[in-house]
Design a protein around this motif. Structure first.
Motif, mmCIF file in Angstrom:
data_model
loop_
_atom_site.group_PDB
_atom_site.id
_atom_site.type_symbol
_atom_site.label_atom_id
_atom_site.label_comp_id
_atom_site.label_asym_id
_atom_site.label_seq_id
_atom_site.Cartn_x
_atom_site.Cartn_y
_atom_site.Cartn_z
ATOM 1 N N ASP A 180 -8.381 -12.066 11.233
ATOM 2 C CA ASP A 180 -9.742 -12.451 10.865
ATOM 3 C C ASP A 180 -9.836 -12.500 9.345
ATOM 4 O O ASP A 180 -9.830 -11.469 8.681
ATOM 5 C CB ASP A 180 -10.731 -11.437 11.436
ATOM 6 N N ARG A 181 -9.914 -13.685 8.786
ATOM 7 C CA ARG A 181 -9.922 -13.854 7.331
ATOM 8 C C ARG A 181 -11.160 -13.270 6.666
ATOM 9 O O ARG A 181 -11.191 -13.090 5.458
ATOM 10 C CB ARG A 181 -9.771 -15.325 6.989
ATOM 11 N N ARG A 182 -12.172 -12.968 7.443
ATOM 12 C CA ARG A 182 -13.385 -12.357 6.892
ATOM 13 C C ARG A 182 -13.281 -10.842 6.802
ATOM 14 O O ARG A 182 -14.191 -10.185 6.322
ATOM 15 C CB ARG A 182 -14.591 -12.724 7.752
ATOM 16 N N ALA A 183 -12.149 -10.273 7.232
ATOM 17 C CA ALA A 183 -12.006 -8.820 7.323
ATOM 18 C C ALA A 183 -11.867 -8.133 5.963
ATOM 19 O O ALA A 183 -12.064 -6.938 5.859
ATOM 20 C CB ALA A 183 -10.798 -8.465 8.191
ATOM 21 N N GLY A 184 -11.520 -8.887 4.918
ATOM 22 C CA GLY A 184 -11.361 -8.274 3.603
ATOM 23 C C GLY A 184 -10.203 -7.285 3.566
ATOM 24 O O GLY A 184 -10.315 -6.210 2.980
ATOM 25 N N THR A 185 -9.099 -7.641 4.181
ATOM 26 C CA THR A 185 -7.956 -6.738 4.298
ATOM 27 C C THR A 185 -7.200 -6.629 2.981
ATOM 28 O O THR A 185 -6.994 -7.616 2.288
ATOM 29 C CB THR A 185 -7.018 -7.224 5.416
ATOM 30 N N VAL A 186 -6.774 -5.397 2.670
ATOM 31 C CA VAL A 186 -6.034 -5.114 1.440
ATOM 32 C C VAL A 186 -4.859 -4.204 1.787
ATOM 33 O O VAL A 186 -5.019 -3.220 2.514
ATOM 34 C CB VAL A 186 -6.938 -4.410 0.403
ATOM 35 N N VAL A 187 -3.676 -4.542 1.260
ATOM 36 C CA VAL A 187 -2.492 -3.689 1.373
ATOM 37 C C VAL A 187 -2.334 -2.969 0.042
ATOM 38 O O VAL A 187 -2.261 -3.607 -1.018
ATOM 39 C CB VAL A 187 -1.222 -4.512 1.686
ATOM 40 N N ILE A 188 -2.306 -1.642 0.079
ATOM 41 C CA ILE A 188 -2.189 -0.834 -1.133
ATOM 42 C C ILE A 188 -0.759 -0.314 -1.237
ATOM 43 O O ILE A 188 -0.179 0.112 -0.239
ATOM 44 C CB ILE A 188 -3.178 0.350 -1.099
ATOM 45 N N VAL A 189 -0.205 -0.343 -2.435
ATOM 46 C CA VAL A 189 1.122 0.220 -2.692
ATOM 47 C C VAL A 189 0.911 1.541 -3.433
ATOM 48 O O VAL A 189 0.282 1.571 -4.488
ATOM 49 C CB VAL A 189 1.990 -0.738 -3.531
ATOM 50 N N VAL A 190 1.437 2.620 -2.842
ATOM 51 C CA VAL A 190 1.256 3.967 -3.375
ATOM 52 C C VAL A 190 2.618 4.627 -3.528
ATOM 53 O O VAL A 190 3.459 4.534 -2.622
ATOM 54 C CB VAL A 190 0.370 4.815 -2.420
ATOM 55 N N ASP A 191 2.854 5.310 -4.660
ATOM 56 C CA ASP A 191 4.144 5.983 -4.826
ATOM 57 C C ASP A 191 4.121 7.360 -4.167
ATOM 58 O O ASP A 191 3.094 7.798 -3.645
ATOM 59 C CB ASP A 191 4.574 6.045 -6.287
ATOM 60 N N SER A 192 5.255 8.041 -4.204
ATOM 61 C CA SER A 192 5.387 9.326 -3.506
ATOM 62 C C SER A 192 4.506 10.415 -4.092
ATOM 63 O O SER A 192 4.222 11.405 -3.430
ATOM 64 C CB SER A 192 6.851 9.770 -3.493
ATOM 65 N N ALA A 193 4.052 10.230 -5.327
ATOM 66 C CA ALA A 193 3.148 11.198 -5.946
ATOM 67 C C ALA A 193 1.686 10.917 -5.601
ATOM 68 O O ALA A 193 0.794 11.668 -5.978
ATOM 69 C CB ALA A 193 3.332 11.187 -7.466
ATOM 70 N N GLY A 194 1.449 9.815 -4.882
ATOM 71 C CA GLY A 194 0.083 9.468 -4.485
ATOM 72 C C GLY A 194 -0.624 8.535 -5.446
ATOM 73 O O GLY A 194 -1.796 8.229 -5.266
ATOM 74 N N ALA A 195 0.099 8.062 -6.474
ATOM 75 C CA ALA A 195 -0.509 7.146 -7.444
ATOM 76 C C ALA A 195 -0.510 5.719 -6.902
ATOM 77 O O ALA A 195 0.512 5.230 -6.427
ATOM 78 C CB ALA A 195 0.249 7.205 -8.763
ATOM 79 N N GLU A 196 -1.659 5.082 -6.994
ATOM 80 C CA GLU A 196 -1.764 3.694 -6.558
ATOM 81 C C GLU A 196 -1.112 2.796 -7.606
ATOM 82 O O GLU A 196 -1.385 2.905 -8.795
ATOM 83 C CB GLU A 196 -3.232 3.320 -6.387
ATOM 84 N N ILE A 197 -0.253 1.899 -7.145
ATOM 85 C CA ILE A 197 0.446 0.991 -8.046
ATOM 86 C C ILE A 197 -0.252 -0.355 -8.112
ATOM 87 O O ILE A 197 -0.480 -0.901 -9.185
ATOM 88 C CB ILE A 197 1.917 0.821 -7.603
ATOM 89 N N VAL A 198 -0.584 -0.902 -6.938
ATOM 90 C CA VAL A 198 -1.223 -2.217 -6.885
ATOM 91 C C VAL A 198 -1.899 -2.389 -5.533
ATOM 92 O O VAL A 198 -1.572 -1.692 -4.574
ATOM 93 C CB VAL A 198 -0.175 -3.348 -7.136
ATOM 94 N N ARG A 199 -2.833 -3.334 -5.483
ATOM 95 C CA ARG A 199 -3.474 -3.732 -4.231
ATOM 96 C C ARG A 199 -3.224 -5.217 -4.023
ATOM 97 O O ARG A 199 -3.405 -6.002 -4.960
ATOM 98 C CB ARG A 199 -4.989 -3.496 -4.278
ATOM 99 N N HIS A 200 -2.834 -5.582 -2.821
ATOM 100 C CA HIS A 200 -2.627 -6.985 -2.468
ATOM 101 C C HIS A 200 -3.724 -7.395 -1.498
ATOM 102 O O HIS A 200 -3.822 -6.839 -0.404
ATOM 103 C CB HIS A 200 -1.262 -7.183 -1.799
ATOM 104 N N SER A 201 -4.556 -8.361 -1.903
ATOM 105 C CA SER A 201 -5.588 -8.880 -1.013
ATOM 106 C C SER A 201 -4.951 -9.847 -0.034
ATOM 107 O O SER A 201 -4.270 -10.785 -0.436
ATOM 108 C CB SER A 201 -6.659 -9.620 -1.830
ATOM 109 N N VAL A 202 -5.156 -9.620 1.235
ATOM 110 C CA VAL A 202 -4.555 -10.442 2.279
ATOM 111 C C VAL A 202 -5.239 -11.808 2.291
ATOM 112 O O VAL A 202 -6.462 -11.895 2.308
ATOM 113 C CB VAL A 202 -4.662 -9.758 3.659
ATOM 114 N N GLY A 203 -4.419 -12.852 2.260
ATOM 115 C CA GLY A 203 -4.946 -14.206 2.356
ATOM 116 C C GLY A 203 -5.532 -14.743 1.080
ATOM 117 O O GLY A 203 -6.077 -15.832 1.060
#
Length: 76
Positions: free
Chosen positions: A47-70
């Motif tokens: 569903d392209r209206r879902a606003g899905t995001v894949v987050i990349v997090v390192d082992s220390a819990g720090a967010e590296i980047v977010r990828h917006s789906v679509g």
């Protein structure tokens, strides 16, 4: 090798990634996260209206980047 995690936010709900992936660098983790986002966007039932995001997090819990789906790339 470091462990990176790829939680997904879909329709406002977070789907945790408990296992993660062992990868050689943050750059490889960013590329892997982008591939996950592309795979989700390529699902005909996504569903392209879902606003899905894949987050990349390192082992220390720090967010590296977010990828917006679509949306073709990383989000700020």
């Amino acid at each position: 090798m470091r462990r990176y995690y790829f939680p997904i936010i879909h329709n406002g709900e977070t789907q945790a990634d408990e296992a993660g992936e062992l990868l050689g660098s943050a750059e490889l983790a960013i590329q892997y996260g982008a591939r996950v986002a592309r795979d989700i966007a390529g699902d005909p039932e996504y569903d392209r209206r879902a606003g899905t995001v894949v987050i990349v997090v390192d082992s220390a819990g720090a967010e590296i980047v977010r990828h917006s789906v679509g949306r073709g790339g990383a989000a700020g």
